[in-house]
Design an enzyme around this catalytic site. Structure first.
Site, PDB file in Angstrom:
ATOM      1  N   HIS A 170     -10.505 -16.644 -11.645  1.00 33.59           N
ATOM      2  CA  HIS A 170     -11.133 -15.347 -11.330  1.00 33.59           C
ATOM      3  C   HIS A 170     -10.524 -14.722 -10.073  1.00 33.59           C
ATOM      4  O   HIS A 170     -11.193 -13.944  -9.387  1.00 33.59           O
ATOM      5  CB  HIS A 170     -12.651 -15.486 -11.118  1.00 33.59           C
ATOM      6  CG  HIS A 170     -13.334 -16.244 -12.200  1.00 33.59           C
ATOM      7  ND1 HIS A 170     -13.941 -15.638 -13.270  1.00 33.59           N
ATOM      8  CD2 HIS A 170     -13.493 -17.580 -12.390  1.00 33.59           C
ATOM      9  CE1 HIS A 170     -14.461 -16.550 -14.069  1.00 33.59           C
ATOM     10  NE2 HIS A 170     -14.179 -17.741 -13.557  1.00 33.59           N
ATOM     11  N   SER A 291       9.831   2.894   2.130  1.00 32.21           N
ATOM     12  CA  SER A 291       9.143   4.121   1.743  1.00 32.21           C
ATOM     13  C   SER A 291       9.888   5.301   2.348  1.00 32.21           C
ATOM     14  O   SER A 291      10.563   5.155   3.365  1.00 32.21           O
ATOM     15  CB  SER A 291       7.708   4.061   2.265  1.00 32.21           C
ATOM     16  OG  SER A 291       7.229   5.359   2.521  1.00 32.21           O
ATOM     17  N   LYS A 297       7.255   0.050   5.593  1.00 28.51           N
ATOM     18  CA  LYS A 297       6.984  -0.454   4.244  1.00 28.51           C
ATOM     19  C   LYS A 297       8.107  -1.296   3.653  1.00 28.51           C
ATOM     20  O   LYS A 297       9.279  -1.045   3.874  1.00 28.51           O
ATOM     21  CB  LYS A 297       6.737   0.719   3.276  1.00 28.51           C
ATOM     22  CG  LYS A 297       5.391   1.382   3.392  1.00 28.51           C
ATOM     23  CD  LYS A 297       4.185   0.484   3.075  1.00 28.51           C
ATOM     24  CE  LYS A 297       3.982   0.243   1.610  1.00 28.51           C
ATOM     25  NZ  LYS A 297       3.573   1.440   0.899  1.00 28.51           N
ATOM     26  N   GLU A 304       7.457  -4.877  -9.610  1.00 33.68           N
ATOM     27  CA  GLU A 304       6.632  -3.826 -10.236  1.00 33.68           C
ATOM     28  C   GLU A 304       7.294  -3.283 -11.502  1.00 33.68           C
ATOM     29  O   GLU A 304       6.642  -3.013 -12.512  1.00 33.68           O
ATOM     30  CB  GLU A 304       6.404  -2.679  -9.239  1.00 33.68           C
ATOM     31  CG  GLU A 304       5.439  -3.044  -8.132  1.00 33.68           C
ATOM     32  CD  GLU A 304       5.445  -2.003  -7.015  1.00 33.68           C
ATOM     33  OE1 GLU A 304       4.388  -1.445  -6.743  1.00 33.68           O
ATOM     34  OE2 GLU A 304       6.513  -1.765  -6.423  1.00 33.68           O
TER      35      GLU A 304
END
Ligand code: ARG
Length: 472
Positions: A170, A291, A297, A304
């Site tokens: 979970h 970024s 970043k 992804e």
């Protein structure tokens, strides 16, 4: 005279060997555009030529064409193969597909004899034969990609049998595991993917060539012979099924889809682990981006994109299923799109496998953070309950209850289990001793999971041995 007729036929055939004379007008521009698949199916040129060579040899052996004609056709096809390999040819859109392009090139190469090649064959059995061959050939390199990722994960496992991290259910910390144990989970998944791929190839390994358009042929062909030449186990049994069957393509897409799911789950975990709150890993700079506005970043784009790509691959599986649904026997042009679908899924997966392999090879693990996060999560509560069962003869349910009470007590005191004093524990049961306290150690917890397939270094080392022998 015969020569003039022959050269006239040859000239017309070079333009489009399949354009039937009863069609008075040529195809409209729009039909040409929607009908043409050469941009996609030129990837099957090797298979198409190999299939044609086998067919010509069979026609020669069966005396359907003469030995001289056979030799001429086979030679011509070999020259064409060589020319395509050397990029000396230009495929023509108006010739529809790879089959017509190559046949037209054959006319150019050897003249009217080229017209004998299509005896006892249809594009319907030709295309499905090529397609099966393409999947077979490329499954070999797909398997290599899969094996490479397994190897990379096994190498990480070898180094990290003692690296402790939280195992989750979970997405809540459940029990301590080793990083090796985690890596080997994916080694098994990929192992099943490889087996599934092999099964898929075993099932599709029947030769459709010789099914003709749908009914077989009145020529005395030898389908066992072409099957042998093309490395198929045996000829397909029913001609109607042979040309309309795309089950094998669906199955291959399913195998690719499941690989994409595995990669996507893995990518998702890497994304999570790279997140500042987890901080389990540092990504290789080469597989992250910055970024355009936030200078600090470091985004896990590689992972992804792998996760996102799974959507395309699964979508492709669905697309082919929907194309097949309700399609009457035998061949319909709807089927032409099968190749675009397979090629794009195949390319996606090979790329994703390489990206993940590179990702795992370059990743660094913040092993202290991993260990600390499990240390601070009461992840050894089950081990304590097990101790009560093993040493104080509690039933597991009794032990589970008592441990629950101790966890609640520790929470109230703002402590973790391993921070409780023996005195505090003995309030719950006098027989709890220092040995019991040891079960709160995450190292102990991992060391004790010695069952087959468990996370102890001992079990994991066995699994690594097994994996190396089975997969590498
Ligand atoms: N380009 C076609 C395909 O990929 C080849 C088969 C054509 N057959 C036909 N009956 N028109 O499906």
């Amino acid at each position: 005279m015969e020569n003039i007729v022959n050269s006239f036929i040859a000239h017309a055939m070079k333009k489009n060997p399949s354009r039937n004379v009863h069609l008075k007008k040529g195809p409209s521009k729009l039909l040409e555009i929607i009908n043409s698949s050469i941009v996609v199916d030129q990837r099957m040129y090797k298979e198409d030529i190999e299939g044609s060579i086998a067919h010509a040899k069979m026609l020669g052996k069966q005396k359907i064409i003469t030995k001289k004609e056979e030799a001429k056709i086979v030679n011509g096809l070999k020259i064409i193969l060589n020319n395509i390999n050397k990029r000396k040819v230009r495929f023509k859109k108006e010739l529809e597909d790879i089959h017509m392009n190559i046949e037209s090139m054959l006319f150019q190469q050897i003249g009217a004899t080229a017209g004998k090649l299509h005896t006892a064959r249809s594009r319907n059995d030709q295309v499905v034969t090529d397609f099966k061959m393409w999947i077979k050939n490329n499954s070999v390199s797909l398997d290599k990609h899969l094996k490479k990722l397994q190897k990379c994960l096994i190498n990480i496992a070898k180094k990290h049998t003692l690296t402790i991290m939280p195992g989750y259910t979970h997405l809540q910390v459940a029990q301590p595991i080793s990083l090796a144990h985690y890596c080997l989970a994916y080694v098994e998944m990929i192992g099943r993917d490889r087996l599934r791929l092999k099964n898929c190839i075993d099932i599709l390994n029947e030769n459709p060539l010789g099914a003709g358009a749908l009914a077989g042929t009145s020529f005395p062909i030898d389908r066992n012979y072409t099957s042998k030449l093309l490395n198929f186990n045996k000829p397909t049994v029913n001609a109607l099924d042979s040309v309309s069957d795309r089950d094998f393509a669906v199955e291959f897409l399913f195998v690719l889809s499941l690989i994409s799911i595995h990669l996507s789950r893995m990518a998702d975990e890497i994304i999570l682990w790279a997140n500042q709150q987890f901080n389990f890993v540092k990504l290789p700079d080469e597989l992250a981006t910055g970024s355009s506005i936030m200078p600090q970043k470091k985004n896990p784009d590689g992972a992804e994109l792998v996760r996102g790509n799974a959507g395309n691959v699964i979508g492709n599986l669905n697309a082919l299923l929907v194309i097949l649904k309700g399609l009457p026997l035998a061949y319909s042009k709807d089927l032409q799109d099968d190749k675009k679908i397979i090629f794009s899924s195949y390319d996606n997966i090979c790329l994703a496998l390489d990206v993940m392999t590179e990702m795992w090879s370059g990743i660094t693990f913040n092993t202290n953070v991993m260990a600390e996060s499990v240390q601070n999560s009461n992840a050894t509560a089950t081990d304590f309950a097990n101790w009560l069962v093993q040493h104080l003869k509690f039933s597991f349910r009794e032990a589970y209850k008592l441990t629950g009470k101790i966890v609640a007590y520790a929470d109230k005191k703002n402590k973790k289990l391993h921070q409780l004093e023996l005195k505090e524990l003995q309030k719950f049961n006098k027989k709890i001793n220092n040995d019991a306290k040891k079960t709160f150690s995450v190292n102990e917890s991992v060391n004790n999971k010695k069952s087959f397939g468990g996370t102890s270094p001992q079990s994991v080392k066995q699994t690594i041995k097994y994996a190396i022998k089975k997969y590498l």
